[in-house]
Design a protein around this motif. Structure first.
Motif, PDB file in Angstrom:
ATOM      1  N   ARG A  23       0.818  -1.218   0.000  1.00 11.53           N
ATOM      2  CA  ARG A  23       0.000   0.000   0.000  1.00 11.53           C
ATOM      3  C   ARG A  23       0.849   1.265   0.000  1.00 11.53           C
ATOM      4  O   ARG A  23       0.345   2.341  -0.277  1.00 11.53           O
ATOM      5  CB  ARG A  23      -0.951  -0.002   1.182  1.00 11.53           C
ATOM      6  N   LEU A  24       2.109   1.159   0.330  1.00 12.86           N
ATOM      7  CA  LEU A  24       3.070   2.261   0.204  1.00 12.86           C
ATOM      8  C   LEU A  24       4.024   1.845  -0.901  1.00 12.86           C
ATOM      9  O   LEU A  24       4.756   0.867  -0.748  1.00 12.86           O
ATOM     10  CB  LEU A  24       3.834   2.486   1.513  1.00 12.86           C
ATOM     11  N   VAL A  25       3.948   2.546  -2.008  1.00 10.65           N
ATOM     12  CA  VAL A  25       4.727   2.163  -3.177  1.00 10.65           C
ATOM     13  C   VAL A  25       5.447   3.401  -3.714  1.00 10.65           C
ATOM     14  O   VAL A  25       4.814   4.431  -3.950  1.00 10.65           O
ATOM     15  CB  VAL A  25       3.813   1.564  -4.275  1.00 10.65           C
ATOM     16  N   LEU A  26       6.767   3.289  -3.890  1.00  6.99           N
ATOM     17  CA  LEU A  26       7.580   4.377  -4.428  1.00  6.99           C
ATOM     18  C   LEU A  26       8.490   3.833  -5.508  1.00  6.99           C
ATOM     19  O   LEU A  26       8.949   2.697  -5.422  1.00  6.99           O
ATOM     20  CB  LEU A  26       8.457   4.990  -3.330  1.00  6.99           C
ATOM     21  N   ASP A  27       8.771   4.675  -6.520  1.00  8.90           N
ATOM     22  CA  ASP A  27       9.768   4.231  -7.484  1.00  8.90           C
ATOM     23  C   ASP A  27      11.138   4.343  -6.826  1.00  8.90           C
ATOM     24  O   ASP A  27      11.310   5.025  -5.813  1.00  8.90           O
ATOM     25  CB  ASP A  27       9.673   4.994  -8.807  1.00  8.90           C
ATOM     26  N   ALA A  28      12.108   3.665  -7.375  1.00 14.18           N
ATOM     27  CA  ALA A  28      13.432   3.552  -6.748  1.00 14.18           C
ATOM     28  C   ALA A  28      14.099   4.905  -6.550  1.00 14.18           C
ATOM     29  O   ALA A  28      14.708   5.145  -5.511  1.00 14.18           O
ATOM     30  CB  ALA A  28      14.319   2.628  -7.574  1.00 14.18           C
ATOM     31  N   ASP A  29      13.981   5.806  -7.532  1.00 13.05           N
ATOM     32  CA  ASP A  29      14.622   7.121  -7.398  1.00 13.05           C
ATOM     33  C   ASP A  29      14.036   7.912  -6.243  1.00 13.05           C
ATOM     34  O   ASP A  29      14.767   8.529  -5.466  1.00 13.05           O
ATOM     35  CB  ASP A  29      14.489   7.921  -8.691  1.00 13.05           C
ATOM     36  N   GLU A  30      12.724   7.918  -6.138  1.00 15.60           N
ATOM     37  CA  GLU A  30      12.063   8.636  -5.043  1.00 15.60           C
ATOM     38  C   GLU A  30      12.445   8.021  -3.702  1.00 15.60           C
ATOM     39  O   GLU A  30      12.764   8.724  -2.745  1.00 15.60           O
ATOM     40  CB  GLU A  30      10.541   8.603  -5.227  1.00 15.60           C
ATOM     41  N   VAL A  72      13.366   4.071   6.916  1.00 19.39           N
ATOM     42  CA  VAL A  72      14.298   3.624   5.876  1.00 19.39           C
ATOM     43  C   VAL A  72      13.874   2.257   5.353  1.00 19.39           C
ATOM     44  O   VAL A  72      13.769   2.036   4.144  1.00 19.39           O
ATOM     45  CB  VAL A  72      15.756   3.590   6.407  1.00 19.39           C
ATOM     46  N   GLU A  73      13.602   1.347   6.263  1.00 11.11           N
ATOM     47  CA  GLU A  73      13.189  -0.001   5.856  1.00 11.11           C
ATOM     48  C   GLU A  73      11.873   0.035   5.075  1.00 11.11           C
ATOM     49  O   GLU A  73      11.718  -0.671   4.073  1.00 11.11           O
ATOM     50  CB  GLU A  73      13.045  -0.901   7.079  1.00 11.11           C
ATOM     51  N   ALA A  74      10.940   0.878   5.505  1.00 13.96           N
ATOM     52  CA  ALA A  74       9.658   0.974   4.804  1.00 13.96           C
ATOM     53  C   ALA A  74       9.860   1.464   3.373  1.00 13.96           C
ATOM     54  O   ALA A  74       9.267   0.926   2.433  1.00 13.96           O
ATOM     55  CB  ALA A  74       8.712   1.907   5.556  1.00 13.96           C
ATOM     56  N   PHE A  75      10.710   2.465   3.188  1.00 16.99           N
ATOM     57  CA  PHE A  75      10.950   2.978   1.838  1.00 16.99           C
ATOM     58  C   PHE A  75      11.692   1.957   0.988  1.00 16.99           C
ATOM     59  O   PHE A  75      11.457   1.867  -0.219  1.00 16.99           O
ATOM     60  CB  PHE A  75      11.688   4.309   1.883  1.00 16.99           C
ATOM     61  N   GLN A  76      12.554   1.170   1.599  1.00 15.96           N
ATOM     62  CA  GLN A  76      13.217   0.096   0.850  1.00 15.96           C
ATOM     63  C   GLN A  76      12.192  -0.949   0.426  1.00 15.96           C
ATOM     64  O   GLN A  76      12.206  -1.422  -0.710  1.00 15.96           O
ATOM     65  CB  GLN A  76      14.324  -0.539   1.695  1.00 15.96           C
ATOM     66  N   GLN A  77      11.306  -1.294   1.320  1.00 12.61           N
ATOM     67  CA  GLN A  77      10.248  -2.265   1.002  1.00 12.61           C
ATOM     68  C   GLN A  77       9.294  -1.712  -0.057  1.00 12.61           C
ATOM     69  O   GLN A  77       8.811  -2.455  -0.912  1.00 12.61           O
ATOM     70  CB  GLN A  77       9.443  -2.609   2.260  1.00 12.61           C
ATOM     71  N   ALA A  78       9.028  -0.421  -0.002  1.00 12.89           N
ATOM     72  CA  ALA A  78       8.080   0.197  -0.912  1.00 12.89           C
ATOM     73  C   ALA A  78       8.533   0.110  -2.370  1.00 12.89           C
ATOM     74  O   ALA A  78       7.697   0.067  -3.268  1.00 12.89           O
ATOM     75  CB  ALA A  78       7.840   1.653  -0.521  1.00 12.89           C
ATOM     76  N   THR A  79       9.824   0.072  -2.599  1.00 14.69           N
ATOM     77  CA  THR A  79      10.310  -0.016  -3.975  1.00 14.69           C
ATOM     78  C   THR A  79      10.108  -1.411  -4.552  1.00 14.69           C
ATOM     79  O   THR A  79       9.998  -1.567  -5.755  1.00 14.69           O
ATOM     80  CB  THR A  79      11.808   0.355  -4.085  1.00 14.69           C
ATOM     81  N   LYS A  80      10.014  -2.403  -3.691  1.00  9.77           N
ATOM     82  CA  LYS A  80       9.817  -3.779  -4.162  1.00  9.77           C
ATOM     83  C   LYS A  80       8.412  -3.977  -4.717  1.00  9.77           C
ATOM     84  O   LYS A  80       8.176  -4.889  -5.497  1.00  9.77           O
ATOM     85  CB  LYS A  80      10.102  -4.756  -3.026  1.00  9.77           C
ATOM     86  N   SER A  81       7.493  -3.123  -4.290  1.00  9.30           N
ATOM     87  CA  SER A  81       6.116  -3.239  -4.761  1.00  9.30           C
ATOM     88  C   SER A  81       5.840  -2.375  -5.978  1.00  9.30           C
ATOM     89  O   SER A  81       4.780  -2.471  -6.580  1.00  9.30           O
ATOM     90  CB  SER A  81       5.153  -2.794  -3.636  1.00  9.30           C
ATOM     91  N   PHE A  82       6.796  -1.522  -6.350  1.00  9.49           N
ATOM     92  CA  PHE A  82       6.580  -0.581  -7.444  1.00  9.49           C
ATOM     93  C   PHE A  82       6.634  -1.283  -8.789  1.00  9.49           C
ATOM     94  O   PHE A  82       7.562  -2.003  -9.092  1.00  9.49           O
ATOM     95  CB  PHE A  82       7.641   0.531  -7.402  1.00  9.49           C
ATOM     96  N   THR A  83       5.601  -1.062  -9.597  1.00  9.23           N
ATOM     97  CA  THR A  83       5.564  -1.592 -10.966  1.00  9.23           C
ATOM     98  C   THR A  83       5.303  -0.412 -11.894  1.00  9.23           C
ATOM     99  O   THR A  83       4.217   0.165 -11.853  1.00  9.23           O
ATOM    100  CB  THR A  83       4.437  -2.631 -11.130  1.00  9.23           C
ATOM    101  N   PRO A  84       6.294  -0.034 -12.717  1.00  7.41           N
ATOM    102  CA  PRO A  84       6.073   1.089 -13.627  1.00  7.41           C
ATOM    103  C   PRO A  84       4.940   0.801 -14.597  1.00  7.41           C
ATOM    104  O   PRO A  84       4.732  -0.339 -14.994  1.00  7.41           O
ATOM    105  CB  PRO A  84       7.392   1.221 -14.382  1.00  7.41           C
ATOM    106  N   ARG A  85       4.222   1.837 -14.974  1.00 13.04           N
ATOM    107  CA  ARG A  85       3.100   1.672 -15.914  1.00 13.04           C
ATOM    108  C   ARG A  85       3.561   1.897 -17.319  1.00 13.04           C
ATOM    109  O   ARG A  85       4.355   2.602 -17.672  1.00 13.04           O
ATOM    110  CB  ARG A  85       1.995   2.643 -15.584  1.00 13.04           C
TER     111      ARG A  85
END
Length: 85
Positions: A23-30, A72-85
Motif C-alpha cells: 500500500r506504500l509504493v515508491l519508485d526507486a529514485d524517489e 528507511v526499511e519501509a521505503f526500501q520495502q516500498a520499492t519492491k512493490s513498485f511496478t512502472p506503468r
C-alpha cells in the motif's frame, strides 16, 4: 484532537506495514532520495547526541533516532512493490 509532543505516536510501524502490504509504493529514485535524507538526519541526530554542548531533549531525540530506521526499511520495502506503468 490535539496530541501533545509527549503523547505523539510515530508512524514507523505503520509505514512498514503499509509497505509490506503493497500500500506504500515508491519508485526507486524517489525512495533512494528519501532514504538519503533520512540517513543524513540520523547522522545529524547522532552527532547532536555526541556533542557535549547539546542541551535539547536527549530522550526525545533518542526516540526519534530509534524510529527513523523503520522509515528507511519501509521505503526500501516500498520499492519492491513498485511496478512502472
Amino acid at each position: 484532537m490535539t496530541v501533545s509532543q509527549d503523547q505523539e505516536h510515530f508512524a514507523g510501524d505503520v509505514l512498514l506495514s503499509l509497505a509490506r502490504n503493497g500500500r506504500l509504493v515508491l519508485d526507486a529514485d524517489e525512495a533512494e532520495a528519501r532514504i538519503a535524507e533520512l540517513r543524513r538526519t540520523l547522522a545529524f541526530g547522532y552527532a547532536l547526541l555526541a556533542d557535549p554542548d547539546y542541551t535539547g531533549p536527549e530522550g526525545r531525540l533518542r526516540e526519534i533516532l530509534d524510529e527513523l530506521p523503520k522509515y528507511v526499511e519501509a521505503f526500501q520495502q516500498a520499492t519492491k512493490s513498485f511496478t512502472p506503468r
